[in-house]
Design a protein around this motif. Structure first.
Motif, PDB file in Angstrom:
ATOM      1  N   ALA A  49       5.113   7.330  -7.033  1.00  0.00           N
ATOM      2  CA  ALA A  49       5.501   8.614  -6.456  1.00  0.00           C
ATOM      3  C   ALA A  49       6.949   8.569  -6.001  1.00  0.00           C
ATOM      4  CB  ALA A  49       4.595   8.954  -5.285  1.00  0.00           C
ATOM      5  N   ASP A  50       7.717   9.607  -6.325  1.00  0.00           N
ATOM      6  CA  ASP A  50       9.119   9.657  -5.911  1.00  0.00           C
ATOM      7  C   ASP A  50       9.238   9.739  -4.393  1.00  0.00           C
ATOM      8  OD1 ASP A  50       9.546   9.625  -8.585  1.00  0.00           O
ATOM      9  OD2 ASP A  50      10.659  11.525  -8.683  1.00  0.00           O
ATOM     10  N   ASP A  51       8.430  10.567  -3.773  1.00  0.00           N
ATOM     11  CA  ASP A  51       8.371  10.651  -2.310  1.00  0.00           C
ATOM     12  C   ASP A  51       7.111   9.913  -1.865  1.00  0.00           C
ATOM     13  OD1 ASP A  51      10.633  12.179  -2.409  1.00  0.00           O
ATOM     14  OD2 ASP A  51       9.602  14.093  -2.096  1.00  0.00           O
ATOM     15  N   GLY A  89       5.844 -11.192   7.794  1.00  0.00           N
ATOM     16  CA  GLY A  89       6.087  -9.975   8.553  1.00  0.00           C
ATOM     17  C   GLY A  89       5.559  -8.751   7.856  1.00  0.00           C
ATOM     18  N   GLY A  90       6.059  -7.600   8.305  1.00  0.00           N
ATOM     19  CA  GLY A  90       5.627  -6.335   7.749  1.00  0.00           C
ATOM     20  C   GLY A  90       6.793  -5.386   7.576  1.00  0.00           C
ATOM     21  N   LEU A  91       6.666  -4.482   6.603  1.00  0.00           N
ATOM     22  CA  LEU A  91       7.719  -3.529   6.272  1.00  0.00           C
ATOM     23  C   LEU A  91       7.111  -2.155   6.059  1.00  0.00           C
ATOM     24  CD1 LEU A  91      10.707  -2.927   5.195  1.00  0.00           C
ATOM     25  CD2 LEU A  91       9.747  -3.409   2.926  1.00  0.00           C
ATOM     26  N   VAL A  92       7.764  -1.124   6.588  1.00  0.00           N
ATOM     27  CA  VAL A  92       7.405   0.270   6.345  1.00  0.00           C
ATOM     28  C   VAL A  92       8.583   0.942   5.649  1.00  0.00           C
ATOM     29  CG1 VAL A  92       6.730   2.468   7.352  1.00  0.00           C
ATOM     30  CG2 VAL A  92       5.940   0.336   8.383  1.00  0.00           C
ATOM     31  N   THR A  93       8.319   1.626   4.534  1.00  0.00           N
ATOM     32  CA  THR A  93       9.355   2.327   3.780  1.00  0.00           C
ATOM     33  C   THR A  93       8.963   3.787   3.613  1.00  0.00           C
ATOM     34  OG1 THR A  93       9.898   0.317   2.523  1.00  0.00           O
ATOM     35  CG2 THR A  93      10.649   2.424   1.611  1.00  0.00           C
ATOM     36  N   TYR A  94       9.887   4.688   3.928  1.00  0.00           N
ATOM     37  CA  TYR A  94       9.673   6.121   3.772  1.00  0.00           C
ATOM     38  C   TYR A  94      10.747   6.656   2.835  1.00  0.00           C
ATOM     39  CZ  TYR A  94       9.612  11.107   5.004  1.00  0.00           C
ATOM     40  OH  TYR A  94       9.567  12.486   4.969  1.00  0.00           O
ATOM     41  N   TYR A 146       0.857  -1.181   0.000  1.00  0.00           N
ATOM     42  CA  TYR A 146       0.000   0.000   0.000  1.00  0.00           C
ATOM     43  C   TYR A 146       0.896   1.236   0.000  1.00  0.00           C
ATOM     44  CZ  TYR A 146      -3.842   3.153   1.143  1.00  0.00           C
ATOM     45  OH  TYR A 146      -4.781   4.165   1.118  1.00  0.00           O
ATOM     46  N   ASP A 147       0.731   2.099  -1.011  1.00  0.00           N
ATOM     47  CA  ASP A 147       1.561   3.284  -1.176  1.00  0.00           C
ATOM     48  C   ASP A 147       0.758   4.557  -0.918  1.00  0.00           C
ATOM     49  OD1 ASP A 147       3.617   1.641  -1.909  1.00  0.00           O
ATOM     50  OD2 ASP A 147       3.528   2.095  -4.047  1.00  0.00           O
ATOM     51  N   ILE A 148       1.363   5.469  -0.173  1.00  0.00           N
ATOM     52  CA  ILE A 148       0.782   6.787   0.071  1.00  0.00           C
ATOM     53  C   ILE A 148       1.713   7.825  -0.560  1.00  0.00           C
ATOM     54  CG2 ILE A 148       0.050   8.466   1.797  1.00  0.00           C
ATOM     55  CD1 ILE A 148      -0.394   6.147   3.727  1.00  0.00           C
ATOM     56  N   PRO A 149       1.319   8.484  -1.656  1.00  0.00           N
ATOM     57  CA  PRO A 149       2.173   9.507  -2.276  1.00  0.00           C
ATOM     58  C   PRO A 149       2.355  10.688  -1.332  1.00  0.00           C
ATOM     59  CG  PRO A 149       0.429   8.783  -3.770  1.00  0.00           C
ATOM     60  CD  PRO A 149       0.086   8.250  -2.426  1.00  0.00           C
ATOM     61  N   LEU A 150       3.575  11.236  -1.302  1.00  0.00           N
ATOM     62  CA  LEU A 150       3.872  12.398  -0.469  1.00  0.00           C
ATOM     63  C   LEU A 150       4.283  13.597  -1.317  1.00  0.00           C
ATOM     64  CD1 LEU A 150       5.867  10.606   2.374  1.00  0.00           C
ATOM     65  CD2 LEU A 150       3.432  11.177   2.318  1.00  0.00           C
ATOM     66  N   GLY A 151       3.992  13.537  -2.609  1.00  0.00           N
ATOM     67  CA  GLY A 151       4.314  14.629  -3.525  1.00  0.00           C
ATOM     68  C   GLY A 151       3.722  14.335  -4.889  1.00  0.00           C
TER      69      GLY A 151
END
Length: 422
Positions: free
Chosen positions: A133-135, A186-191, A110-115
């Motif tokens: 999204a790049d960010d 498991g689970g992964l968070v990427t920023y 699941y991706d949340i665009p930040l820009g």
């Protein structure tokens, strides 16, 4: 993701077949144990098959399922070395695991665009085509391989197309969570922001060292990984730093040695297994593209763990370092060909080496005794592109002090790999 995407329609993202055959020479061996590299030499073959699917569920949510199958084994049943020579095999030759098809990965992203800025990404294994999204802030949950997201290198990351030795496609001293086949839940968070990528993942650990089953509750046993990567753009140099901490039912080497001295027996690390034990460590790496749009470049890795508790999931190493390079065939009008060479050094903690010297065994090592020296590995290969989807590779590996034992070796392994991909 593009507006014309057909949601809930599965897409075939890729398929592959890899055949590897290796021949190990006979080696100097005044003694051998239950997990020693075969002193008289060996010849082994392996086959892996895989098909990889993705399905867009919403503009931000996607699902992935990978199905694989493994046949064959590695030389010496994939024992006797920390740097095993065929990264496509399952440790210990697969043991009692079935040889039929199995689900290797099954996860959601699941991706949340930040820009507003985006980059077009192409179809590949575990990546749907579209706009990314790049960010962004991304989440990943399910059955996966930890090393898909951490400890990555452009030049030394795939045993099916690059270096085959375990010391070169990942950092051996990074004991990441995995079952015998190399997967976990498991689970992964990427920023991602600008040139910086931050990742944190938490995963289930196996119930025993190199075990096929995973522990249940994440509070009971878990592997945690955190990594920061800096890369100005996709074609520039990248630098990363990783830290990890595992909690599992592990044994302590000094405890196993003490118990053996008290009972006059051979030390057994498994007999000391207890819940709540910890292992921690760190790793770092660098990729330096030089020419040919980055297809020619250099890489390096270093890693360390405390070495107090038993090696549990990847391989038996407590310190490791590697350096190497890849040269694209552009200069001789073979732009899809690759020639590469690399060197790796693996080491053990004092507690681990004392345990092996007293006759103890792990899940890949056990000569019955040990005259310690670092395990030193050199590998070189030439990958010949037959077509855009078929590759043939000639490979050679030279290993000094196999299994960290200066009384044995050196070992030489020549190999041939055939890789087909869609």
């Amino acid at each position: 993701m593009a507006d014309d995407v057909n949601y809930f329609v599965p897409q075939l993202l890729g398929a592959q077949y890899t055949f590897i055959t290796q021949i190990q020479n006979s080696l100097h061996s005044p003694y051998a144990g239950p997990l020693s590299l075969e002193p008289g030499g060996d010849h082994a073959r392996s086959h892996t098959f895989g098909v990889y699917f993705g399905v867009p569920l919403t503009p931000r949510l996607s699902g992935y399922v990978d199905v694989e199958m493994f046949r064959g084994e590695g030389i010496s049943h994939s024992t006797g070395l920390a740097g095993l020579t065929n990264g496509d095999v399952i440790r210990g030759g697969g043991g009692s695991l079935g040889r039929g098809a199995y689900v290797a990965r099954a996860f959601l992203t699941y991706d949340i665009p930040l820009g507003d800025k985006t980059t077009t990404v192409k179809r590949k294994l575990d990546q749907l085509p579209g706009e990314q999204a790049d960010d962004r802030l991304s989440f990943k949950l399910g059955l996966m391989a930890v090393n898909d997201d951490f400890d990555q290198s452009r030049y030394a990351n795939s045993t099916r197309t690059q270096f085959m030795n375990w010391s070169l496609f990942n950092s051996p001293a990074w004991d990441f969570a995995a079952d015998t086949r190399g997967y976990t839940v498991g689970g992964l968070v990427t920023y991602v922001t600008g040139p910086w990528t931050w990742r944190y993942g938490i995963y289930q650990m196996p119930t025993q060292a190199n075990g096929p089953d995973l522990e249940g509750g994440i509070d009971r046993a878990k592997g945690q990984n955190a990594q920061v990567t800096w890369q100005h753009d996709p074609k520039s140099a990248s630098v990363w730093l990783l830290a990890f901490c595992n909690k599992a039912r592990m044994g302590i080497y000094d405890n196993a040695l003490l118990r053996a001295e008290e009972t006059g027996s051979v030390p057994d690390i498994r007999a000391d297994d207890q819940d709540g034990r910890h292992k921690f460590g760190a790793a770092a790496g660098i990729d330096v593209p030089i020419a040919d749009d980055g297809d020619t470049g250099l890489f390096g890795r270093v890693a360390w763990n405390d070495g107090r508790t038993e090696s549990f999931a990847f391989t038996e190493a407590d310190r490791s370092a590697s350096i190497g390079g890849q040269l694209a065939g552009t200069q001789w009008q073979r732009p899809r060909d690759r020639v590469a060479i690399a060197f790796a050094v693996n080491g053990l903690s004092p507690e681990h080496r004392n345990y092996l010297a007293a006759g103890g065994s792990g899940f890949t090592l056990g000569d019955g005794r040990l005259n310690y020296g670092t395990e030193q590995i050199g590998e070189a290969y030439y990958e010949f592109s037959v077509t855009s989807f078929a590759f043939v590779t000639a490979d050679i590996q030279l290993i000094h002090n196999p299994g960290y034992n200066t009384d044995r070796g050196p070992a030489r392994v020549v190999g041939l790999r055939v890789h087909l991909e869609y």
